[in-house]
Design a protein around this motif. Structure first.
Motif, PDB file in Angstrom:
ATOM      1  N   GLU A  27       0.835  -1.207   0.000  1.00 50.35           N
ATOM      2  CA  GLU A  27       0.000   0.000   0.000  1.00 50.35           C
ATOM      3  C   GLU A  27       0.868   1.254   0.000  1.00 50.35           C
ATOM      4  OE1 GLU A  27      -2.521  -0.308   3.367  1.00 50.35           O
ATOM      5  OE2 GLU A  27      -3.839  -1.842   2.485  1.00 50.35           O
ATOM      6  N   LEU A  28       1.953   1.183   0.751  1.00 49.75           N
ATOM      7  CA  LEU A  28       2.845   2.337   0.846  1.00 49.75           C
ATOM      8  C   LEU A  28       3.465   2.666  -0.505  1.00 49.75           C
ATOM      9  CD1 LEU A  28       4.430   4.388   2.662  1.00 49.75           C
ATOM     10  CD2 LEU A  28       6.194   2.621   2.853  1.00 49.75           C
ATOM     11  N   THR A  29       4.054   1.675  -1.156  1.00 50.85           N
ATOM     12  CA  THR A  29       4.759   1.923  -2.421  1.00 50.85           C
ATOM     13  C   THR A  29       3.798   2.139  -3.587  1.00 50.85           C
ATOM     14  OG1 THR A  29       4.944  -0.481  -2.751  1.00 50.85           O
ATOM     15  CG2 THR A  29       6.803   0.649  -1.698  1.00 50.85           C
ATOM     16  N   HIS A  30       2.588   1.608  -3.477  1.00 55.62           N
ATOM     17  CA  HIS A  30       1.615   1.761  -4.566  1.00 55.62           C
ATOM     18  C   HIS A  30       1.061   3.175  -4.621  1.00 55.62           C
ATOM     19  CE1 HIS A  30      -2.390   1.505  -6.502  1.00 55.62           C
ATOM     20  NE2 HIS A  30      -1.762   0.653  -7.310  1.00 55.62           N
ATOM     21  N   ASP A  31       0.902   3.804  -3.466  1.00 55.75           N
ATOM     22  CA  ASP A  31       0.246   5.116  -3.396  1.00 55.75           C
ATOM     23  C   ASP A  31       1.213   6.295  -3.517  1.00 55.75           C
ATOM     24  OD1 ASP A  31      -2.167   3.865  -3.068  1.00 55.75           O
ATOM     25  OD2 ASP A  31      -2.113   3.937  -0.874  1.00 55.75           O
ATOM     26  N   LEU A  32       2.514   6.019  -3.508  1.00 60.27           N
ATOM     27  CA  LEU A  32       3.489   7.118  -3.503  1.00 60.27           C
ATOM     28  C   LEU A  32       4.161   7.299  -4.855  1.00 60.27           C
ATOM     29  CD1 LEU A  32       5.293   6.537  -0.087  1.00 60.27           C
ATOM     30  CD2 LEU A  32       3.464   8.150  -0.600  1.00 60.27           C
ATOM     31  N   PHE A  33       4.583   8.523  -5.113  1.00 60.50           N
ATOM     32  CA  PHE A  33       5.392   8.804  -6.298  1.00 60.50           C
ATOM     33  C   PHE A  33       6.814   8.302  -6.050  1.00 60.50           C
ATOM     34  CE2 PHE A  33       2.093  12.116  -6.622  1.00 60.50           C
ATOM     35  CZ  PHE A  33       1.667  11.887  -7.927  1.00 60.50           C
ATOM     36  N   PRO A  34       7.551   7.992  -7.137  1.00 61.64           N
ATOM     37  CA  PRO A  34       8.938   7.525  -6.969  1.00 61.64           C
ATOM     38  C   PRO A  34       9.794   8.483  -6.144  1.00 61.64           C
ATOM     39  CG  PRO A  34       8.212   7.142  -9.222  1.00 61.64           C
ATOM     40  CD  PRO A  34       7.110   7.899  -8.543  1.00 61.64           C
ATOM     41  N   ALA A  35       9.603   9.789  -6.315  1.00 61.32           N
ATOM     42  CA  ALA A  35      10.391  10.763  -5.549  1.00 61.32           C
ATOM     43  C   ALA A  35      10.106  10.656  -4.056  1.00 61.32           C
ATOM     44  CB  ALA A  35      10.098  12.178  -6.040  1.00 61.32           C
ATOM     45  N   ASP A  36       8.844  10.355  -3.698  1.00 59.19           N
ATOM     46  CA  ASP A  36       8.489  10.192  -2.279  1.00 59.19           C
ATOM     47  C   ASP A  36       9.124   8.926  -1.703  1.00 59.19           C
ATOM     48  OD1 ASP A  36       6.882  12.480  -2.243  1.00 59.19           O
ATOM     49  OD2 ASP A  36       5.174  11.385  -3.044  1.00 59.19           O
ATOM     50  N   ILE A  37       9.098   7.855  -2.501  1.00 55.37           N
ATOM     51  CA  ILE A  37       9.715   6.605  -2.045  1.00 55.37           C
ATOM     52  C   ILE A  37      11.212   6.811  -1.856  1.00 55.37           C
ATOM     53  CG2 ILE A  37      10.159   4.188  -2.624  1.00 55.37           C
ATOM     54  CD1 ILE A  37       7.580   4.218  -4.256  1.00 55.37           C
ATOM     55  N   ALA A  38      11.832   7.529  -2.789  1.00 57.34           N
ATOM     56  CA  ALA A  38      13.274   7.805  -2.686  1.00 57.34           C
ATOM     57  C   ALA A  38      13.580   8.602  -1.424  1.00 57.34           C
ATOM     58  CB  ALA A  38      13.745   8.570  -3.924  1.00 57.34           C
ATOM     59  N   GLU A  39      12.708   9.539  -1.079  1.00 59.10           N
ATOM     60  CA  GLU A  39      12.921  10.337   0.136  1.00 59.10           C
ATOM     61  C   GLU A  39      12.874   9.458   1.374  1.00 59.10           C
ATOM     62  OE1 GLU A  39      11.169  14.376   2.310  1.00 59.10           O
ATOM     63  OE2 GLU A  39      10.288  13.664   0.433  1.00 59.10           O
ATOM     64  N   ILE A  40      11.966   8.483   1.389  1.00 59.95           N
ATOM     65  CA  ILE A  40      11.883   7.547   2.517  1.00 59.95           C
ATOM     66  C   ILE A  40      13.159   6.716   2.601  1.00 59.95           C
ATOM     67  CG2 ILE A  40      10.661   5.523   3.430  1.00 59.95           C
ATOM     68  CD1 ILE A  40       8.117   6.657   2.134  1.00 59.95           C
TER      69      ILE A  40
END
Length: 452
Positions: A27-40
């Motif tokens: 759910e986390l990775t599906h709902d986020l943009f790649p830039a947001d995932i990279a920030e995490i």
């Protein structure tokens, strides 16, 4: 999905990774943009970042990879085999991004990754891009574009566009070339949609197009795109052949990197570093200009020692030494910052160097007179010494005017000899003006006290 990356959120992600909570991570990775995932990933511990990254789908993982901080990306690439990098990452990246990623690998691993790329044309494009200096248009461009021959019809143009649309991320226009692949012009997407399919391309394409050479510095490319409000620009080689294109997102990165570099230079940092870099690297980047400041301080103390007898006779002069030094440094940094800005955006050259020096002299004179009058009023009110009052005021005026001219001249001189003028806005100007300011102060003091 709206979220805030704070300690509590990162702990939730850490716990989910430890528990292998697939539902939460999906759910986390599906709902986020790649830039947001990279920030995490940038904020997580390295082991957690690797586990979360390996959980991503191939296409998302590729997009996240280019958004990561350099040190995190390096560690993740180290954990992957050459075959995994080629098949899971490089195949899903644009040519310019793929070339940048491979260039960060050790030489031996670069060859291994390239050997695992099945598409020979893709591998050839990546190798070609890697041969360009990364700070030029050639190193900035991507090979993916849509080009058609001028002798074709608009129907064939549409077919070509559909043929390449799947593997090109953003299509802003179709480029028109001749039989020798030389760039002739462009057909904007709007024209493709509104022009009759029976029309010949040679009759409708826009011949008024701005292009850049592969050897043009990236900073100049950014300046051209900013000046003409371009979202894309074609790249040609020395013969005028179309070899690639540069899009606005690549230029934004250049502008950001150049601004960061200038800020670091202005602060006396000699290398491109991040807060997350190792202690030795951070220390190495700062120590050179600290040593320059140290040497400058020694010279300043030598100036004070030279006039020690004058201070002994007139100890009240020591009270204003910090003021003179600080005001000279501030005035110099202000003028040099304005000049560096003018050099960067090309407005200074249009204004003319002599005119700029004259303007800065006038500004320095005006500001110096204002400050000199204020300090004169202060001294007349709090001091019984007319000599001291006049000495400090005249010295302050002289130092501000000199520092303003010096701060204008130095970046101009550096730029003339192709040295980054941002160097002039940091410790060099401040330290030099401190020394010269003290020298001028004591020299004027000796003259003034000789008259009273």
């Amino acid at each position: 999905m709206q979220f805030e990356i704070n300690t509590e959120f990162l702990e939730q992600v850490h716990d989910a990774i430890q528990r292998n909570d697939i539902r939460f991570l999906s759910e986390l990775t599906h709902d986020l943009f790649p830039a947001d995932i990279a920030e995490i990933l940038n904020r997580l511990e390295l082991d957690d970042a690797k586990k979360l990254y390996n959980f991503l789908e191939e296409e998302v993982a590729s997009e996240v990879l280019v958004e990561l901080d350099e040190d995190v990306r390096e560690k993740i690439l180290e954990s992957l085999s050459s075959k995994e990098i080629a098949e899971k990452l490089i195949d899903n990246l644009q040519s310019d991004e793929a070339a940048d990623v491979i260039a960060e690998l050790p030489d031996e691993k670069q060859d291994e990754v390239l050997s695992h790329i099945e598409d020979e044309e893709q591998a050839s494009d990546i190798v070609d891009l890697m041969n360009y200096d990364k700070n030029t248009a050639g190193g900035l461009m991507q090979k993916e574009l849509v080009a058609v021959n001028a002798n074709k019809t608009m129907l064939e143009c549409v077919r070509e566009l559909r043929k390449h649309a799947d593997h090109i991320e953003d299509v802003y226009a179709v480029y028109v070339v001749d039989d020798d692949e030389k760039l002739l012009g462009v057909i904007p997407i709007k024209m493709v949609l509104t022009t009759s399919l029976r029309s010949r391309i040679s009759d409708v394409y826009d011949k008024d197009i701005i292009s850049v050479r592969t050897s043009m510095p990236a900073e100049e490319v950014a300046g051209i795109m900013e000046k003409y409000d371009l979202i894309y620009v074609p790249v040609v080689d020395g013969l005028g052949k179309l070899v690639g294109r540069i899009t606005i997102d690549d230029v934004v990165d250049v502008i950001k990197e150049e601004a960061e570099k200038d800020i670091q230079m202005m602060s006396g940092i000699t290398e491109d570093v991040e807060h997350s870099d190792k202690i030795w690297m951070l220390s190495r980047s700062r120590i050179p200009w600290l040593l320059v400041g140290l040497v400058g301080g020694i010279f300043g103390s030598q100036v004070i020692e030279e006039y020690e007898g004058q201070i002994r006779i007139h100890p009240e002069m020591a009270f204003f030494m910090p003021l003179i030094a600080a005001m000279g440094g501030n005035a110099g940094v202000q003028s040099s910052a304005i000049v560096v800005q003018g050099i960067a955006n090309k407005t200074l050259m249009a204004e003319g160097i002599l005119r700029k020096l004259g303007k800065e002299f006038t500004v320095g004179l005006l500001n110096g007179m204002i400050c000199a009058v204020l300090i004169l009023g202060y001294n007349l009110f709090f001091s019984d010494s007319m000599a001291l009052s006049i000495t400090v005021s005249v010295a302050l005026l002289s130092v501000i005017v000199f520092a303003t001219l010096f701060g204008t001249f130095v970046p101009l001189a550096l730029n003339r000899y192709r040295i980054d003028p941002a160097l002039a806005t940091g410790p060099f100007i401040t330290t030099t003006n401190d020394i010269l300011g003290l020298f001028v102060y004591f020299l004027i003091g000796r003259l003034m006290y000789g008259f009273y």
